[in-house]
Design a protein around this motif. Structure first.
Motif, PDB file in Angstrom:
ATOM      1  N   CYS A 218       2.764   8.753   2.834  1.00  0.00           N
ATOM      2  CA  CYS A 218       2.975   7.347   2.475  1.00  0.00           C
ATOM      3  C   CYS A 218       3.758   6.608   3.559  1.00  0.00           C
ATOM      4  CB  CYS A 218       3.701   7.257   1.132  1.00  0.00           C
ATOM      5  SG  CYS A 218       2.734   7.941  -0.250  1.00  0.00           S
ATOM      6  N   ARG A 219       4.742   7.254   4.164  1.00  0.00           N
ATOM      7  CA  ARG A 219       5.511   6.624   5.231  1.00  0.00           C
ATOM      8  C   ARG A 219       4.652   6.433   6.476  1.00  0.00           C
ATOM      9  NH1 ARG A 219      10.394   9.972   6.219  1.00  0.00           N
ATOM     10  NH2 ARG A 219      10.992   9.101   4.205  1.00  0.00           N
ATOM     11  N   ARG A 220       3.820   7.414   6.786  1.00  0.00           N
ATOM     12  CA  ARG A 220       2.936   7.302   7.939  1.00  0.00           C
ATOM     13  C   ARG A 220       1.943   6.171   7.740  1.00  0.00           C
ATOM     14  NH1 ARG A 220      -0.513  12.496   9.426  1.00  0.00           N
ATOM     15  NH2 ARG A 220       1.615  13.304   9.642  1.00  0.00           N
ATOM     16  N   ARG A 221       1.520   5.985   6.495  1.00  0.00           N
ATOM     17  CA  ARG A 221       0.548   4.940   6.218  1.00  0.00           C
ATOM     18  C   ARG A 221       1.126   3.553   6.488  1.00  0.00           C
ATOM     19  NH1 ARG A 221      -3.263   4.634   0.849  1.00  0.00           N
ATOM     20  NH2 ARG A 221      -4.613   2.973   1.582  1.00  0.00           N
ATOM     21  N   ILE A 222       2.347   3.303   6.059  1.00  0.00           N
ATOM     22  CA  ILE A 222       2.942   1.983   6.288  1.00  0.00           C
ATOM     23  C   ILE A 222       3.210   1.767   7.778  1.00  0.00           C
ATOM     24  CG2 ILE A 222       5.329   2.746   5.882  1.00  0.00           C
ATOM     25  CD1 ILE A 222       5.909   0.057   4.685  1.00  0.00           C
ATOM     26  N   GLU A 223       3.597   2.837   8.498  1.00  0.00           N
ATOM     27  CA  GLU A 223       3.839   2.694   9.924  1.00  0.00           C
ATOM     28  C   GLU A 223       2.550   2.368  10.680  1.00  0.00           C
ATOM     29  OE1 GLU A 223       5.634   6.377  10.909  1.00  0.00           O
ATOM     30  OE2 GLU A 223       7.646   5.792  10.231  1.00  0.00           O
ATOM     31  N   MET A 224       1.449   3.016  10.305  1.00  0.00           N
ATOM     32  CA  MET A 224       0.171   2.769  10.966  1.00  0.00           C
ATOM     33  C   MET A 224      -0.325   1.360  10.666  1.00  0.00           C
ATOM     34  SD  MET A 224      -1.827   6.388  10.418  1.00  0.00           S
ATOM     35  CE  MET A 224      -3.310   5.743  11.178  1.00  0.00           C
TER      36      MET A 224
ATOM     37  N   ARG B 268       0.832  -1.211   0.000  1.00  0.00           N
ATOM     38  CA  ARG B 268       0.000   0.000   0.000  1.00  0.00           C
ATOM     39  C   ARG B 268       0.859   1.251   0.000  1.00  0.00           C
ATOM     40  NH1 ARG B 268      -4.657  -1.702   4.444  1.00  0.00           N
ATOM     41  NH2 ARG B 268      -5.786  -3.166   3.079  1.00  0.00           N
ATOM     42  N   SER B 269       1.962   1.203   0.735  1.00  0.00           N
ATOM     43  CA  SER B 269       2.867   2.345   0.755  1.00  0.00           C
ATOM     44  C   SER B 269       3.463   2.581  -0.633  1.00  0.00           C
ATOM     45  CB  SER B 269       3.987   2.120   1.770  1.00  0.00           C
ATOM     46  OG  SER B 269       4.898   3.185   1.757  1.00  0.00           O
ATOM     47  N   GLN B 270       3.794   1.486  -1.325  1.00  0.00           N
ATOM     48  CA  GLN B 270       4.343   1.622  -2.667  1.00  0.00           C
ATOM     49  C   GLN B 270       3.301   2.193  -3.622  1.00  0.00           C
ATOM     50  OE1 GLN B 270       5.830  -2.022  -4.315  1.00  0.00           O
ATOM     51  NE2 GLN B 270       6.714  -1.052  -6.108  1.00  0.00           N
ATOM     52  N   GLN B 271       2.046   1.729  -3.487  1.00  0.00           N
ATOM     53  CA  GLN B 271       0.974   2.265  -4.310  1.00  0.00           C
ATOM     54  C   GLN B 271       0.776   3.747  -4.035  1.00  0.00           C
ATOM     55  OE1 GLN B 271      -2.472  -0.138  -3.522  1.00  0.00           O
ATOM     56  NE2 GLN B 271      -1.621  -1.977  -4.488  1.00  0.00           N
ATOM     57  N   CYS B 272       0.843   4.112  -2.762  1.00  0.00           N
ATOM     58  CA  CYS B 272       0.718   5.516  -2.366  1.00  0.00           C
ATOM     59  C   CYS B 272       1.822   6.343  -3.014  1.00  0.00           C
ATOM     60  CB  CYS B 272       0.779   5.624  -0.844  1.00  0.00           C
ATOM     61  SG  CYS B 272       0.775   7.313  -0.192  1.00  0.00           S
ATOM     62  N   GLY B 273       3.053   5.842  -2.931  1.00  0.00           N
ATOM     63  CA  GLY B 273       4.180   6.556  -3.517  1.00  0.00           C
ATOM     64  C   GLY B 273       4.077   6.654  -5.027  1.00  0.00           C
ATOM     65  N   ASN B 274       3.635   5.563  -5.676  1.00  0.00           N
ATOM     66  CA  ASN B 274       3.499   5.584  -7.131  1.00  0.00           C
ATOM     67  C   ASN B 274       2.421   6.572  -7.572  1.00  0.00           C
ATOM     68  OD1 ASN B 274       5.462   3.627  -7.356  1.00  0.00           O
ATOM     69  ND2 ASN B 274       4.026   1.929  -7.530  1.00  0.00           N
ATOM     70  N   SER B 275       1.299   6.581  -6.854  1.00  0.00           N
ATOM     71  CA  SER B 275       0.214   7.512  -7.178  1.00  0.00           C
ATOM     72  C   SER B 275       0.658   8.957  -7.014  1.00  0.00           C
ATOM     73  CB  SER B 275      -0.993   7.232  -6.276  1.00  0.00           C
ATOM     74  OG  SER B 275      -2.022   8.171  -6.492  1.00  0.00           O
ATOM     75  N   LEU B 276       1.377   9.198  -5.935  1.00  0.00           N
ATOM     76  CA  LEU B 276       1.857  10.552  -5.679  1.00  0.00           C
ATOM     77  C   LEU B 276       2.915  10.966  -6.700  1.00  0.00           C
ATOM     78  CD1 LEU B 276       1.259  12.803  -3.763  1.00  0.00           C
ATOM     79  CD2 LEU B 276       2.950  11.925  -2.191  1.00  0.00           C
ATOM     80  N   GLN B 277       3.758  10.027  -7.103  1.00  0.00           N
ATOM     81  CA  GLN B 277       4.781  10.319  -8.103  1.00  0.00           C
ATOM     82  C   GLN B 277       4.147  10.654  -9.453  1.00  0.00           C
ATOM     83  OE1 GLN B 277       7.977  10.605  -7.394  1.00  0.00           O
ATOM     84  NE2 GLN B 277       8.453  11.240  -9.487  1.00  0.00           N
TER      85      GLN B 277
ATOM     86  N   TYR C  77      -6.665  11.777  -2.788  1.00  0.00           N
ATOM     87  CA  TYR C  77      -7.314  12.145  -1.528  1.00  0.00           C
ATOM     88  C   TYR C  77      -8.283  11.048  -1.084  1.00  0.00           C
ATOM     89  CZ  TYR C  77     -10.099  14.858   1.820  1.00  0.00           C
ATOM     90  OH  TYR C  77     -10.763  15.301   2.956  1.00  0.00           O
ATOM     91  N   GLN C  78      -9.100  10.546  -2.015  1.00  0.00           N
ATOM     92  CA  GLN C  78     -10.085   9.519  -1.681  1.00  0.00           C
ATOM     93  C   GLN C  78      -9.417   8.217  -1.237  1.00  0.00           C
ATOM     94  OE1 GLN C  78     -13.190  10.203  -1.384  1.00  0.00           O
ATOM     95  NE2 GLN C  78     -13.141  12.228  -2.340  1.00  0.00           N
ATOM     96  N   SER C  79      -8.264   7.889  -1.831  1.00  0.00           N
ATOM     97  CA  SER C  79      -7.574   6.661  -1.436  1.00  0.00           C
ATOM     98  C   SER C  79      -6.976   6.760  -0.038  1.00  0.00           C
ATOM     99  CB  SER C  79      -6.474   6.333  -2.452  1.00  0.00           C
ATOM    100  OG  SER C  79      -5.421   7.294  -2.399  1.00  0.00           O
ATOM    101  N   LEU C  80      -6.544   7.953   0.329  1.00  0.00           N
ATOM    102  CA  LEU C  80      -5.949   8.148   1.660  1.00  0.00           C
ATOM    103  C   LEU C  80      -6.998   8.360   2.739  1.00  0.00           C
ATOM    104  CD1 LEU C  80      -2.912  10.506   0.947  1.00  0.00           C
ATOM    105  CD2 LEU C  80      -2.829   8.090   1.568  1.00  0.00           C
ATOM    106  N   PHE C  81      -8.067   9.079   2.383  1.00  0.00           N
ATOM    107  CA  PHE C  81      -9.083   9.443   3.370  1.00  0.00           C
ATOM    108  C   PHE C  81     -10.477   9.052   2.855  1.00  0.00           C
ATOM    109  CE2 PHE C  81      -5.673  12.664   3.165  1.00  0.00           C
ATOM    110  CZ  PHE C  81      -5.041  12.400   4.367  1.00  0.00           C
ATOM    111  N   PRO C  82     -10.750   7.741   2.728  1.00  0.00           N
ATOM    112  CA  PRO C  82     -12.021   7.297   2.136  1.00  0.00           C
ATOM    113  C   PRO C  82     -13.254   7.705   2.941  1.00  0.00           C
ATOM    114  CG  PRO C  82     -10.852   5.454   3.142  1.00  0.00           C
ATOM    115  CD  PRO C  82      -9.895   6.611   3.135  1.00  0.00           C
TER     116      PRO C  82
END
Length: 223
Positions: free
Chosen positions: A213-219, A39-48, A155-160
């Protein structure tokens, strides 16, 4: 003798059960970490991807200002962008939390698109249909819509469970009817401010990549 055998069997059973539970726990933790990393990688790829489009839009906005100043605005064109104009969006991103700042980017893009439409309408009256300025204005507007869609999806993927907030100032306020000089100034200021905004967006997205993205993987790993 039989009782001893039964006790030994029960002891072995408990040891086996404990071992299996330990293995299952380790597998569950590893699986959680794998999912969190994915999920963190997906977050990073989407943001990139979003950052890449923002940089492209910024480059196009620089070219558009050059076209705007050179193509049809006359000898005073370099001074037009320096005039103060009311109702033009603030290029700064607001908010303290990542959700607020991402939402700010999205609402700013929506506001700028309304101003682009007004600039295009004005320049349609001032330019020939074949003017490259009109084509570039159309391109930048389309790029802005694409960037807004990516920001909204991210935004929707991070805060559904957190709806995208409405703009703090309500509906976009456009300028009243303007004379030709005012239209030229207004268009230049809108484009210059948009370029500054995109520069802020690129900087903000680079910052968010490390935070969100880093906070997401930690949580996810923690839970």
């Amino acid at each position: 003798m039989n009782g001893h055998v039964k006790r030994m069997s029960f002891q072995q059973y408990m040891e086996l059960t404990t071992t299996l539970l330990s293995l299952l726990l380790v597998m569950a933790v590893d699986s959680t970490r794998t999912v969190a990393a994915s999920r963190s990688q997906q977050c990073g790829n989407s943001l990139q991807q979003t950052l890449k489009l923002a940089r492209l839009a910024q480059k196009e906005s620089v070219d558009l200002i050059k076209t705007y100043q050179k193509a049809a605005q006359g000898e005073m064109s370099e001074l037009f962008c320096k005039v103060s104009v009311n109702n033009v969006p603030d290029p700064n991103i607001s908010g303290l939390e990542p959700s607020e700042r991402i939402a700010s980017i999205y609402t700013h893009l929506q506001t700028f698109m309304a101003h682009f439409k007004r600039v295009y309408e004005q320049q349609t009256d001032l330019q020939l249909p074949s003017s490259p300025l009109l084509a570039e204005l159309t391109g930048v507007s389309g790029r802005s819509r694409g960037l807004a869609a990516l920001i909204n999806g991210f935004y929707q993927s991070l805060f559904p469970n957190l709806p995208m907030p409405e703009p703090a100032g309500g509906p976009t306020t456009l300028p009243p009817p303007q004379n030709v000089f005012q239209q030229k100034v207004y268009g230049c200021v809108v484009l210059k401010t948009y370029k500054e905004f995109l520069s802020n967006v690129s900087r903000e997205l680079r910052t968010l990549k490390g935070k969100v993205c880093r906070r997401r993987i930690e949580m996810n790993t923690f839970y």
